[in-house]
Scaffold this active site. Structure first.
Site, PDB file in Angstrom:
ATOM      1  N   TYR A 108       2.769  45.634  42.396  1.00 17.98           N
ATOM      2  CA  TYR A 108       1.447  45.575  43.122  1.00 17.98           C
ATOM      3  C   TYR A 108       1.252  44.251  43.569  1.00 17.98           C
ATOM      4  CZ  TYR A 108      -3.757  45.138  42.970  1.00 17.98           C
ATOM      5  OH  TYR A 108      -5.255  45.236  43.238  1.00 17.98           O
ATOM      6  N   GLU A 196      -4.716  45.015  49.910  1.00 23.18           N
ATOM      7  CA  GLU A 196      -4.204  45.472  48.651  1.00 23.18           C
ATOM      8  C   GLU A 196      -3.005  46.544  49.018  1.00 23.18           C
ATOM      9  OE1 GLU A 196      -6.061  47.230  44.545  1.00 23.18           O
ATOM     10  OE2 GLU A 196      -5.966  48.722  46.059  1.00 23.18           O
TER      11      GLU A 196
END
Ligand code: GDP
Ligand code: MN
Length: 393
Positions: A108, A196
């Site tokens: 992530y 993101e």
């Protein structure tokens, strides 16, 4: 303003971030063509302004062009409801057809504006993938953060700390670091409030790719980003928010039952706090602006009244340049336009022409509770009957 995944990936690719080869398709036939061109297994991904697609049937693997066509046919024209969309869902008008990756690890990586830090924060985690929200909630220590000084930018030592924290193989340090550096350049170079990448995929043969991408651009920077502005997809946005924007009204839809009509962003936020403290929840943020006129107030009121969840309207005006009597006239105009949509109002008006404004409302025959200050407003909101919205329940 949020971008679609495929738009975000175009921007990432331009900045030198590796992304899977792919193509946008707007019909099942185009999806089949794209799959054919890519050869081999593909993923078909619904293009919507929301995450959580994987859990909602919005990401499908396809082993052939025919399968890609079927997957696209099942998505296109439908509305996708994911854990992030609310019950109404969002329409799927396009899919992204991409080469399927042989995934070894899902990491992530994100950069967001953090109000507490007063700037951008880079966040990474080795526990990427579809459960990242749970990771953030249950094991926040698995997310490594680095606040960025806006003048210095993301420093090499921070990149090393982040990449080290991901615990990747030493051979991957360089590509992972390069990815983080480039993601930050995308963030700062496009006035983003969010970039993101989840998952940031390490493939079985050691490549590092952005397999998903979310990119939000700061609305207040769009005036100088015409290239990004033309990527806007109003079909993905809340219709009331889109309408408000077209009127030049700052409006954010929320889930509560107290519609707020306020002038000034600071006062609007304070009004939401007061609503909250009264045990109710705001249905919206709304700043009608200091230069509003009767028409704009009527439009603002119309937007608030279009929200079926609204049970009470809290009007909080500190009249300076904006005269209170004009606000009242705007409210009355909205009431004339849609009498059946009116809800009980709690009104606090101070400042220029407050007396005139209050008198107009008091004499209107509408359900109005006039109060003098914020504390009284809270009490009056608390005293409103519940369950009187138009949505029913
Ligand atoms: P989101 O659920 O909306 O965030 O959509 P993502 O693009 O993140 O996809 C959800 C999940 O699908 C990812 O976490 C992966 O596990 C999986 N996925 C996406 N693309 C690929 C791919 O090319 N290959 C494989 N094996 N899995 C993929
Ligand atoms: Mn994702």
């Amino acid at each position: 303003m949020r971008l679609h995944e495929y738009q975000a990936k175009e921007i990432l690719a331009k900045a030198g971030c590796a992304v899977p080869a792919g193509r946008v398709a707007r019909t099942p036939a185009e999806a089949a063509e794209a799959a054919e061109a890519l050869a081999g297994r593909v993923v078909v991904k619904a293009q919507v302004h929301a995450g959580g697609r994987g859990k909602a049937g919005g990401v499908k693997l396809a082993a052939s062009a025919a399968e890609a066509r079927d997957a696209a046919a099942s998505m296109l024209g439908s509305t996708l409801v994911t854990p992030q969309t609310g019950l109404a869902g969002v329409p799927v008008d396009a899919v992204l057809v991409e080469e399927a990756l042989e995934v070894d690890e899902e990491l992530y990586a994100a950069i967001a504006i953090d109000g507490a830090e007063g700037g951008a924060v880079v966040m990474v985690s080795a526990a990427g993938g579809m459960e990242i929200e749970e990771v953030a909630e249950r094991t926040p220590e698995k997310i490594i953060r680095a606040p960025v000084d806006p003048v210095l930018g993301l420093m090499p030592y921070q990149i090393r700390k982040l990449a080290n924290g991901l615990g990747v193989d030493s051979r991957l340090m360089r590509p992972v670091s390069g990815m983080l550096e480039r993601l930050y350049s995308v963030f700062s170079g496009n006035d983003c409030s969010l970039v993101e990448v989840n998952p940031l995929v390490i493939t079985t043969d050691g490549a590092v790719l952005a397999a998903d991408a979310k990119l939000d651009v700061d609305d207040d920077a769009l005036f100088r980003r015409p290239d990004l502005l033309q990527m806007r997809d109003p079909g993905q946005e809340d219709p009331l928010e889109a309408q408000a924007r077209s009127y030049g009204i700052s409006y954010v839809k929320l889930d509560g039952a107290v519609g707020c009509l306020v002038n000034g962003a600071g006062l609007a936020m304070a009004t939401m706090d007061v609503t909250d403290a009264a045990g109710a929840s705001p249905a919206n943020f709304l700043d009608v602006g200091g230069s509003a006129d009767v028409n704009k107030v009527a439009q603002a009121m119309g937007i608030i009244l279009s929200d079926p969840n609204v049970e009470t309207v809290l009007i909080n005006i500190f009249g300076g340049i904006l005269r209170c009597d004009l606000v009242s006239e705007g409210v009355l105009e909205a009431a004339r336009a849609a009498p059946g949509a009116m809800r009980p109002m709690v009104v606090r008006m101070q400042g220029t022409n407050a007396e005139e404004g209050r008198a107009l409302l008091a004499e209107s025959g509408l359900a109005v509770t006039l109060v003098d200050d914020m504390a009284q407003a809270a009490d009056a909101v608390r005293a409103q009957p519940k369950g009187s919205g138009l949505g029913g329940e």
